[in-house]
Structures are given as structure tokens and as C-alpha cells.
Scaffold this motif. Structure first.
Motif, PDB file in Angstrom:
ATOM      1  N   LEU A  67     -43.844  22.398  28.004  1.00  0.00           N
ATOM      2  CA  LEU A  67     -42.617  21.393  27.511  1.00  0.00           C
ATOM      3  C   LEU A  67     -42.661  21.375  26.022  1.00  0.00           C
ATOM      4  N   GLY A 125     -38.994  27.984  32.369  1.00  0.00           N
ATOM      5  CA  GLY A 125     -38.910  27.485  33.651  1.00  0.00           C
ATOM      6  C   GLY A 125     -39.391  28.704  34.676  1.00  0.00           C
ATOM      7  N   GLY A 177     -43.310  28.388  34.372  1.00  0.00           N
ATOM      8  CA  GLY A 177     -43.337  27.376  35.576  1.00  0.00           C
ATOM      9  C   GLY A 177     -42.860  25.991  35.459  1.00  0.00           C
ATOM     10  N   PHE A 178     -42.227  25.740  34.033  1.00  0.00           N
ATOM     11  CA  PHE A 178     -41.915  24.543  33.908  1.00  0.00           C
ATOM     12  C   PHE A 178     -40.781  23.792  34.821  1.00  0.00           C
ATOM     13  N   ASP A 179     -40.883  22.613  34.991  1.00  0.00           N
ATOM     14  CA  ASP A 179     -40.060  22.119  35.875  1.00  0.00           C
ATOM     15  C   ASP A 179     -38.521  22.269  35.881  1.00  0.00           C
ATOM     16  N   TRP A 180     -37.751  22.891  36.685  1.00  0.00           N
ATOM     17  CA  TRP A 180     -36.466  23.229  36.404  1.00  0.00           C
ATOM     18  C   TRP A 180     -35.635  22.054  36.373  1.00  0.00           C
ATOM     19  N   ASP A 181     -35.783  20.931  37.004  1.00  0.00           N
ATOM     20  CA  ASP A 181     -34.800  19.745  36.891  1.00  0.00           C
ATOM     21  C   ASP A 181     -34.977  18.970  35.561  1.00  0.00           C
ATOM     22  N   SER A 182     -36.116  19.096  35.060  1.00  0.00           N
ATOM     23  CA  SER A 182     -36.372  18.581  33.900  1.00  0.00           C
ATOM     24  C   SER A 182     -35.377  19.333  32.662  1.00  0.00           C
TER      25      SER A 182
END
Ligand code: ADP
Ligand code: TYD
Length: 218
Positions: free
Chosen positions: A63, A105, A109-114
Motif C-alpha cells: 500500500l 496489483g 498482490g495489492f487489492d485491485w479495487d483499491s
């Protein structure tokens, strides 16, 4: 098209050949009488270049990394990209938001929608220059995605330069980054041109030219 200007981005895994093909395309636009701005991300302004040094060399969670990329991008848009587009120039940018989706992303692996939320925040424009280019939210007019197997890119890089924090990642990381690019290309097919980067340089250069000419810009 963003006003009278043109915003083209170059994307792909490290070692795909993006940097090698930006200058020839810039020369082609200049020969056609266009003013060209060459720039890159993360970077492109004094503040964003400082952020680049942090992001490329210091370890951090995904993040933090994504926020730094978008912070650098926001400054770069306001200081360089939007003013150039408002002047009617061609902006050629070595990486942009698709890299954040692919690396933070796909790769981390960070959240795509965020990331979609951060993209919307960072690329929403305001002020007189936004009026000039007549777009409330900025996206590239064309994204040239240099696609090739990570093993080929790794061989090229091994021969070329010492790796930064991203380039030192294992092969599986770049497979995931590549999948991130494929997802973005699938979701916004009209904006993307996939360039087969696993070819000799002259063939890649020709493919880049063809993608731009197909849109009537050269
Ligand atoms: N089509 C190609 N075939 C073989 N080597 C290439 C090709 N394109 C670029 N290279 C070499 O691969 C290395 C990485 O290219 P570069 O343009 O820096 O990639 P990127 O900017 O995408 O990381 C450089 O040494 C470059 O000379
Ligand atoms: C723009 C951007 C780059 N990156 C990474 C990808 C690259 O490994 C690194 C620097 O990109 P790049 O400028 O292509 O490096 P080089 O000039 O050494 O080829 O930053 C992200 O992880 N997220 C982003 O949003």
C-alpha cells in the motif's frame, strides 16, 4: 484525444525494450512537426524524482508503494503532463498507471479495487488546464504494451545493467506483473496496443510505428 495534445504511455515488464523505443517515436513525431515531451514514472518532476529514489530503493509494504506511485503521478500530471497536453504537445511517458496495477496489483498482490479508487482520485483534474484539455479524468490516448516472456527480458537485463529493487525480483513476480498488464489490456482494449517485444529491434520499432499510424497520428 486529450484536447489537441496526445498522451502516449509505454508499458511492459523490466527489460521489455520500452526505453529503447521512445526516442525513435519522439523523432518521428518531431519530423511530423509536433512538439514532444519525453518523461517517465515514477519521476518527471523534482518531487516525483525524489519519490522514485525512495520507491526503487527502500523496502515497504504494497500500500505504501502504491500511495507513493500515485503521489508522484499526481505531481507529474499537474506539473508536466496536463500543461503539455493543454499546449497541444505530444507526451511520451515511460510507464504510467498501468504499471501500478501490474506491479503493485499483479506483482505484489495489492487489492485491485483499491487501486481503481486511487487511480480515480489521482487522475481527476481541476482548474483551468483541465478545462483546456476538456477531460475531467485523464487517461492515456494510447498505451503501447511491450509484451514478452519474462525469461527473455531477464536475459536482456542480465547483459545490460545492475538490477534495482523491482528488477531483482524472481521470475514468478514478472509472470504476475505480465498477467496484471494483460488484465488491464483486456479491461480497456481500445486504449491498448500490444507490441510483440520478442522480436528484433527493427521489427518492434515498425510495430510501434504501425500502432500509432493506425490511429492517424503520424
Ligand atoms: N528487440 C530487442 N532485442 C534484443 N535486445 C533488446 C531489444 N530491445 C531492447 N533490447 C535491449 O534490452 C535491454 C533492455 O531494454 P530497455 O529498452 O532498457 O528496456 P525497458 O526500458 O523496457 O526496461 C537493453 O540492453 C536493450 O538494448
Ligand atoms: C510507474 C511504476 C513503476 N514501477 C516500477 C517498475 C520498474 O521496475 C521501476 C522503475 O521503472 P523504470 O523507469 O522502467 O526503470 P528503468 O529505467 O530502470 O528501466 O518502477 C512500479 O512498481 N509501479 C509503478 O507505478
Amino acid at each position: 484525444m486529450a484536447g489537441a495534445g496526445l498522451f502516449l504511455t509505454f508499458e511492459g515488464i523490466d527489460g521489455a525494450g520500452k526505453s529503447s523505443h521512445i526516442e525513435p517515436l519522439a523523432q518521428a513525431f518531431r519530423a511530423a512537426g509536433r512538439a514532444v515531451v519525453l518523461t517517465r514514472e515514477p519521476g518527471g518532476t523534482p518531487l516525483a524524482e525524489k519519490i522514485r529514489q525512495l520507491a526503487l530503493h527502500d523496502a515497504m509494504d504494497a500500500l505504501t508503494e502504491a500511495l507513493l506511485m500515485f503521489a508522484a503521478r499526481r505531481d507529474h500530471l499537474g506539473q508536466v503532463i496536463v500543461p503539455a497536453l493543454a499546449r497541444g504537445e505530444v507526451v511520451l511517458c515511460d510507464r504510467f498507471t498501468d504499471a501500478t496495477f501490474a506491479y503493485q496489483g499483479g506483482g505484489r498482490g495489492f487489492d485491485w479495487d483499491s487501486l481503481l479508487i486511487l487511480e480515480r482520485l489521482a487522475q481527476t483534474l481541476s482548474g483551468p488546464e483541465a478545462d483546456l484539455i476538456q477531460k475531467p479524468r485523464l487517461q492515456p490516448d494510447l498505451t503501447l504494451w511491450f509484451d514478452l516472456p519474462p525469461a527473455v527480458a531477464a536475459r536482456r537485463l542480465a547483459a545490460a545493467r545492475a538490477p534495482d529493487r523491482f528488477e531483482a525480483q524472481p521470475r514468478a513476480f514478472f509472470e504476475a506483473v505480465r498477467a496484471g498488464y494483460a488484465r488491464r489490456a483486456h479491461d480497456d482494449a481500445a486504449r491498448f496496443a500490444r507490441i510483440d517485444a520478442d522480436q528484433p529491434p527493427a521489427a518492434v520499432r515498425q510495430a510501434v510505428r504501425a500502432a500509432v499510424q493506425a490511429r492517424g497520428w503520424l
